[in-house]
Scaffold this active site. Structure first.
Site, PDB file in Angstrom:
ATOM      1  N   LYS A 129       0.280  -0.868   0.443  1.00 21.71           N
ATOM      2  CA  LYS A 129       0.220  -0.290   0.103  1.00 21.71           C
ATOM      3  C   LYS A 129       0.820   1.507   0.341  1.00 21.71           C
ATOM      4  CE  LYS A 129      -3.854  -1.941   2.187  1.00 21.71           C
ATOM      5  NZ  LYS A 129      -5.092  -1.750   3.322  1.00 21.71           N
TER       6      LYS A 129
ATOM      7  N   LYS B 205      -5.714 -11.066  -6.689  1.00 23.97           N
ATOM      8  CA  LYS B 205      -6.725 -10.837  -4.962  1.00 23.97           C
ATOM      9  C   LYS B 205      -7.572 -10.285  -5.581  1.00 23.97           C
ATOM     10  CE  LYS B 205      -5.890  -9.050  -1.533  1.00 23.97           C
ATOM     11  NZ  LYS B 205      -5.570  -8.121   0.289  1.00 23.97           N
TER      12      LYS B 205
ATOM     13  N   LYS C   1     -11.145  -4.800  -3.220  1.00 22.12           N
ATOM     14  CA  LYS C   1     -11.547  -3.495  -2.631  1.00 22.12           C
ATOM     15  C   LYS C   1     -11.261  -2.057  -3.628  1.00 22.12           C
ATOM     16  CE  LYS C   1     -13.501  -4.482   1.868  1.00 22.12           C
ATOM     17  NZ  LYS C   1     -13.190  -4.176   3.251  1.00 22.12           N
TER      18      LYS C   1
HETATM   19  P1  TYM Z   1     -10.666  -6.130   4.895  1.00 21.93           P
HETATM   20  O1  TYM Z   1     -11.710  -4.845   5.319  1.00 21.93           O
HETATM   21  O2  TYM Z   1      -9.508  -6.169   3.592  1.00 21.93           O
HETATM   22  O3  TYM Z   1     -11.358  -7.638   4.899  1.00 21.93           O
HETATM   23  C1  TYM Z   1     -12.230  -8.257   5.231  1.00 21.93           C
HETATM   24  C2  TYM Z   1     -12.270  -9.591   5.193  1.00 21.93           C
HETATM   25  O4  TYM Z   1     -12.024  -9.722   4.123  1.00 21.93           O
HETATM   26  C3  TYM Z   1     -11.305 -10.680   3.707  1.00 21.93           C
HETATM   27  N1  TYM Z   1     -10.650 -10.777   2.317  1.00 21.93           N
HETATM   28  C4  TYM Z   1     -10.858 -11.833   1.487  1.00 21.93           C
HETATM   29  N2  TYM Z   1     -10.984 -12.693   0.948  1.00 21.93           N
HETATM   30  C5  TYM Z   1     -10.687 -13.978   0.186  1.00 21.93           C
HETATM   31  N3  TYM Z   1     -10.591 -13.396  -1.075  1.00 21.93           N
HETATM   32  C6  TYM Z   1     -10.675 -12.180  -1.399  1.00 21.93           C
HETATM   33  N4  TYM Z   1     -10.143 -11.518  -2.291  1.00 21.93           N
HETATM   34  C7  TYM Z   1     -10.996 -10.747   0.288  1.00 21.93           C
HETATM   35  N5  TYM Z   1     -10.130  -9.924   0.575  1.00 21.93           N
HETATM   36  C8  TYM Z   1     -10.730  -9.229   1.775  1.00 21.93           C
HETATM   37  C9  TYM Z   1      -9.831 -10.199   4.283  1.00 21.93           C
HETATM   38  O5  TYM Z   1      -9.197 -11.364   4.961  1.00 21.93           O
HETATM   39  C10 TYM Z   1     -10.373 -10.120   5.433  1.00 21.93           C
HETATM   40  O6  TYM Z   1     -11.315 -10.972   6.370  1.00 21.93           O
HETATM   41  N6  TYM Z   1      -6.460  -5.694   8.568  1.00 21.93           N
HETATM   42  C11 TYM Z   1      -8.500  -6.386   8.000  1.00 21.93           C
HETATM   43  C12 TYM Z   1      -9.715  -5.873   8.941  1.00 21.93           C
HETATM   44  C13 TYM Z   1      -9.138  -5.400  10.227  1.00 21.93           C
HETATM   45  C14 TYM Z   1      -9.274  -6.352  11.619  1.00 21.93           C
HETATM   46  C15 TYM Z   1      -9.647  -6.756  12.623  1.00 21.93           C
HETATM   47  C16 TYM Z   1      -9.816  -8.036  10.191  1.00 21.93           C
HETATM   48  C17 TYM Z   1      -9.330  -4.981  11.230  1.00 21.93           C
HETATM   49  N7  TYM Z   1      -8.966  -5.530  12.516  1.00 21.93           N
HETATM   50  C18 TYM Z   1      -9.557  -7.713  13.762  1.00 21.93           C
HETATM   51  C19 TYM Z   1      -9.992  -9.082  11.805  1.00 21.93           C
HETATM   52  C20 TYM Z   1      -9.870  -9.272  12.913  1.00 21.93           C
HETATM   53  C21 TYM Z   1      -9.503  -5.813   6.366  1.00 21.93           C
HETATM   54  O7  TYM Z   1      -8.408  -4.518   5.940  1.00 21.93           O
HETATM   55  O8  TYM Z   1      -9.736  -6.680   6.286  1.00 21.93           O
END
Ligand code: TYM
Length: 342
Positions: free
Chosen positions: A111, A206, A209
């Site tokens: 990023k 992947k 968003k």
């Molecule tokens: P974020 O918002 O990017 O994504 C949310 C969840 O979706 C999963 N994910 C995917 N799984 C499979 N294939 C994909 N292409 C894909 N893209 C996203 C992510 O693995 C995630 O589980 N840092 C985290 C948010 C967060 C969090 C936490 C999660 C903040 N604090 C505490 C768990 C516990 C994030 O940016 O997820």
């Protein structure tokens, strides 16, 4: 009951990767675990964002959780910034986090490389410390996430152990050397299938968003004709027959996996059903399965969004329950770290 926490950032629209990698798995877990699911709005400001959109996107993400089947009578659903302990614990944890650990994070490297040094706020670097705080505050046993969060979970585990080592000792001794660690060391729960849903336009990257083209992802709220169009135009290949796990055919593996998870069939069933198909027969099948699965979610989403008092109440109740647990941990940490308490 063992405890589970997880969250999604309210940036852009929630897509099939978020759903199959995370949210869909939360639903099954809420019956057998104590669950807390949050919308991580504080994480969403780590890259340039639109202040006009943040609160709207936060509500929408909460509504999607509920529409997908999170049951607020079982799970606590809340907004991260509504529970102040997240930020407070983060500061305490950051004093115990070596910068080297953060510099190693793949998501930070990717990023920050994209944004360029002058545009990268310090928060992008310390992002994983806030995530560790989200998890450790609740003494979580498991964290259901997609594959891309694995490294952040490893950091969370190491940080928990480090804080237990640095500050847990004295307390342990007082307790006669038994138990009393400050933090429970959590484990990631990464699903066997769906942990890494790939882009529709490139089977090697992947689904995300932030990808510029909306054609690369299916958003949970995409209308039927948009879904049909995206599947019609998605990248495929020219081999005959469809198969899983052929490294030379990443798009094929991805589309079959999506079909498997969305239809609720087993991998074996899908492999057999599709082995002699061509793309012309498979694509309509996948389209119909997606529409059939997502339509009820979209209907519930509209209902939930039309009752803002209900959604506010769910989030207020969730934050109150979460704050009780979080404050207890936070107090403990202050004490263990030697602060004068009021
Ligand atoms: P974020 O918002 O990017 O994504 C949310 C969840 O979706 C999963 N994910 C995917 N799984 C499979 N294939 C994909 N292409 C894909 N893209 C996203 C992510 O693995 C995630 O589980 N840092 C985290 C948010 C967060 C969090 C936490 C999660 C903040 N604090 C505490 C768990 C516990 C994030 O940016 O997820």
């Amino acid at each position: 009951k063992k405890r589970i926490v997880s969250g999604v950032q309210p940036t852009g629209s929630i897509h099939l990767g978020n759903y199959l990698g995370a949210i869909k798995n939360w639903i099954a877990l809420q019956n057998s675990y104590e669950t807390l699911f949050f919308i991580v709005d504080l994480h969403a400001i780590t890259l340039p964002y639109d202040t006009q959109q943040l609160s709207k996107a936060t509500r929408e993400t909460a509504a999607i959780y509920l529409a997908c089947g999170i049951d607020n009578s079982k799970a606590s659903v809340f907004v991260q910034s509504h529970v102040r302990a997240h930020v407070e614990l983060m500061w305490l944890l950051s004093s115990a986090t070596p910068i080297g650990w953060l510099n190693k994070m793949i998501q930070f490297k990717e990023k920050s490389h994209k944004a360029g040094d002058e545009n990268v706020g310090v928060a992008l670097l310390t992002y994983p410390v806030l995530m560790a705080s989200d998890i450790l505050l609740y003494q979580s046993d498991f964290v259901p996430v997609g594959e891309d969060q694995k490294q952040h979970l490893e950091l969370t585990r190491e940080l928990a152990e480090r804080v237990n080592y640095l500050y847990g000792g004295r307390k342990w001794k007082k307790l006669g050397g038994r138990g009393g660690a400050i933090f429970k060391v959590p484990e990631p729960l990464i699903p066997p299938a769906g942990a890494r849903v790939m882009s529709l336009t490139d089977g090697l990257s992947k689904m995300s968003k932030s990808a510029p083209s909306d054609q690369s992802r299916i958003n949970l709220l995409d209308p039927k004709d948009v879904i049909a169009n995206k599947i019609k135009r998605c990248k495929t290949d020219s081999s005959a027959g469809l198969e899983f796990d052929n490294l030379a055919r990443p798009e094929c593996n991805n589309l079959l996996s999506i079909y498997q998870l969305i239809s609720g069939k087993t991998k074996g069933e899908v492999a057999e059903e599709c082995q002699n198909m061509n793309w012309g027969t498979f694509k309509p099948l996948l389209t119909d399965a997606l529409i059939e699965h997502l339509h009820p979610i979209q209907v519930r989403y509209e209902e939930i969004m039309s009752d803002s008092a209900y959604l506010d109440k769910v989030l207020a109740d969730g934050a109150a329950k979460a704050a009780d647990i979080a404050d207890a941990t936070l107090n403990n940490v202050y004490q263990a770290m030697g602060f004068l308490r009021r």
